[in-house]
Design an enzyme around this catalytic site. Structure first.
Site, mmCIF file in Angstrom:
data_model
loop_
_atom_site.group_PDB
_atom_site.id
_atom_site.type_symbol
_atom_site.label_atom_id
_atom_site.label_comp_id
_atom_site.label_asym_id
_atom_site.label_seq_id
_atom_site.Cartn_x
_atom_site.Cartn_y
_atom_site.Cartn_z
ATOM 1 N N ARG A 83 44.333 36.374 43.442
ATOM 2 C CA ARG A 83 44.676 37.527 42.607
ATOM 3 C C ARG A 83 45.759 37.279 41.563
ATOM 4 N NH1 ARG A 83 44.866 43.117 45.446
ATOM 5 N NH2 ARG A 83 47.058 42.663 45.300
ATOM 6 N N ASP A 84 46.207 36.042 41.374
ATOM 7 C CA ASP A 84 47.226 35.774 40.353
ATOM 8 C C ASP A 84 47.081 34.352 39.800
ATOM 9 O OD1 ASP A 84 49.390 36.393 38.713
ATOM 10 O OD2 ASP A 84 50.878 35.788 40.191
ATOM 11 N N LEU A 85 45.844 33.949 39.547
ATOM 12 C CA LEU A 85 45.624 32.603 39.009
ATOM 13 C C LEU A 85 45.986 32.577 37.534
ATOM 14 C CD1 LEU A 85 42.276 31.612 40.705
ATOM 15 C CD2 LEU A 85 44.501 30.543 41.038
#
Length: 111
Positions: A83-85
């Site tokens: 969820r935070d690439l």
């Protein structure tokens, strides 16, 4: 709340074992501090490499994407979503002209 998120991130990383995900080896705590013993990734962030290089060759970009997609597939097969690439959460290891990436910062990840 922050402590709960921290422990979730540590627990998720401790469960994962993939060549393109930063490995946590040990986790300790005392009355004041938490200690995380992790893999050494001394090449910096992919973000900085992008700024310094300006652009990658097609072969370099393909190599990075293959590693990234392999790690994402591994996470999803283990029912974990990052969820935070972003380039700031991808570390670089360069050995003998071989570029390897390591995904880190699972703070927003979910099972």
């Amino acid at each position: 709340m922050e402590e709960e998120k921290f422990f979730l991130e540590v627990n998720i990383l401790a469960k994962l074992s993939h060549p393109n995900i930063m490995q946590i080896y040990e986790f300790y705590e005392d009355k004041k501090n938490y200690y995380i013993i992790s893999e050494l990734c001394s090449g910096g962030e992919l973000f900085d490499m992008i700024l310094n290089k300006g652009c990658f060759s097609e072969k370099e970009a393909a190599n990075i994407m293959k590693q990234l997609l392999s790690a994402i597939c591994y996470c999803h097969n283990n029912k974990i979503v990052h969820r935070d690439l972003k380039p700031e959460n991808i570390l670089i290891i360069e050995e003998h002209n071989n570029l390897q990436i390591k995904i880190m910062d699972f703070g927003l990840s979910k099972i």
